[in-house]
Enzyme design. Sequence first.
Site, PDB file in Angstrom:
ATOM      1  N   ILE A 144       3.201  -6.589   9.913  1.00  0.00           N
ATOM      2  CA  ILE A 144       4.625  -6.698  10.197  1.00  0.00           C
ATOM      3  C   ILE A 144       5.339  -5.653   9.343  1.00  0.00           C
ATOM      4  O   ILE A 144       4.813  -5.207   8.320  1.00  0.00           O
ATOM      5  CB  ILE A 144       5.193  -8.120   9.921  1.00  0.00           C
ATOM      6  N   ASP A 145       6.517  -5.253   9.779  1.00  0.00           N
ATOM      7  CA  ASP A 145       7.246  -4.189   9.085  1.00  0.00           C
ATOM      8  C   ASP A 145       7.536  -4.566   7.639  1.00  0.00           C
ATOM      9  O   ASP A 145       7.685  -5.745   7.302  1.00  0.00           O
ATOM     10  CB  ASP A 145       8.569  -3.899   9.802  1.00  0.00           C
ATOM     11  N   ARG A 146       7.675  -3.540   6.822  1.00  0.00           N
ATOM     12  CA  ARG A 146       7.938  -3.747   5.399  1.00  0.00           C
ATOM     13  C   ARG A 146       9.187  -4.595   5.159  1.00  0.00           C
ATOM     14  O   ARG A 146       9.195  -5.491   4.313  1.00  0.00           O
ATOM     15  CB  ARG A 146       8.099  -2.385   4.709  1.00  0.00           C
ATOM     16  N   ARG A 243      13.175  -4.991  17.467  1.00  0.00           N
ATOM     17  CA  ARG A 243      14.323  -4.212  17.014  1.00  0.00           C
ATOM     18  C   ARG A 243      14.817  -3.262  18.106  1.00  0.00           C
ATOM     19  O   ARG A 243      16.032  -3.137  18.338  1.00  0.00           O
ATOM     20  CB  ARG A 243      13.951  -3.437  15.748  1.00  0.00           C
TER      21      ARG A 243
END
Length: 317
Positions: A144-146, A243
Amino acid sequence: MTEQKSKVRFIEIDDDIAGQRIDNFLRNQLKNVPKSMIYRVLRKGEVRVNKKRIKPEYKLQAGDLIRVPPIRLPERDEQVAPSTKLDKVAELENCILYEDDHLLVLNKPSGTAVHGGSGLQFGAIEAMRALRPKARFLELVHRIDRDTSGILLIAKKRSALRHLQAQFREKTVRKDYYALVMGEWPAKQRKVTAPLLKNEVNSIVRVNPNGKPSETRFKVIERFAEATLVQASPVTGRTHQIRVHAQYMGHPLAWDDRYGDPRFDAYTKQVGLNRLFLHAAKIRFVHPGREETMDLDAPMEAKLQRALEGLRKKTDK
C-alpha cells in the site's frame, strides 16, 4: 559514502515466483535500487530472460533464467538493519492486528513505506524483520502507498505467501478503504471502471483508453458540508487506483499530493487534517493454513477520527 557495484547474477525462477512481473521481481531483489534505475536497465535491455530482452510487464515463468546486470549505486557504509530501539520501529509492535505461524497483519501508520529504498533506510518489512530476528521468513504479500494507512499482510512462510498472493491474483481478497473526498459524491455512482495507465518513470497514473482495465466500487458512508466519507473497494489492484478514480470523478482525496486539490486541503486543514485521508480499514481472505475465512478490521488513527468529528461540527452549524 562509498560506491558499490554489484556483479552479474543469474537467477532461475521456480514455481514460487512464477506469475510475478519482472519489474516487481527486480524491485524485491534490488532493495536499495531506485525504481527509475530498475526501469532504465529494463528499457536498455540489460536485464535478459532466457537471453532475450523483455518488457517490464513480462510475467515470469517457472524455469526462466534471468540475467541481472551489475548495478552501480551509492550506499552508506554505516547502513545496517534498523535498530529496534528506534521509536518508529518499536511503535510498529503496537500496530500488529493479528499474528500466528503463517502470517502477520499490520495496521501500517501513514508516512511509513512498506519497504526501504529510494532514499529510505527502512520500511515496514525491514522494521518487522528487526522486531522478529528469529523469523526465518518474512515477506510482503502486497503493498500500500507510503501515505496510506491501514492493513498490510506479511507472510511468515513461503507457502503462506504463495497462497495469499494467489488469492490477490484471483481477485478473491476483499479490501475496503475509507477515503475522504472533496464535494458531494453521487450516491448512484457505485462503480468506476476507467482504465489506468502508469508512467513507469515517475509513477504518475492517468485515466487513458490504452491503460489497464480497472474497477473500484464506491459507497457513501457519511456526508459533510463540503466533503464525503466513502468506502472504496478496489476490484483490481492498480497503482494509486482509488486516488485516480476519485480524481477522475471530480472528487479528489484530501491531502493527496499527486492528484488532489489544494483548496480541499486548506479546508480540511481547519479540522486538523494534514495527511492523505486514505485508510485500508477492512480485509477478507482465506487463511493460508486453516482454510477459513478471515475478516479483519483496522481502526483509524485518532487524527482521522478528530478530523471527521470536526467536519461534523462544521456541517451542523
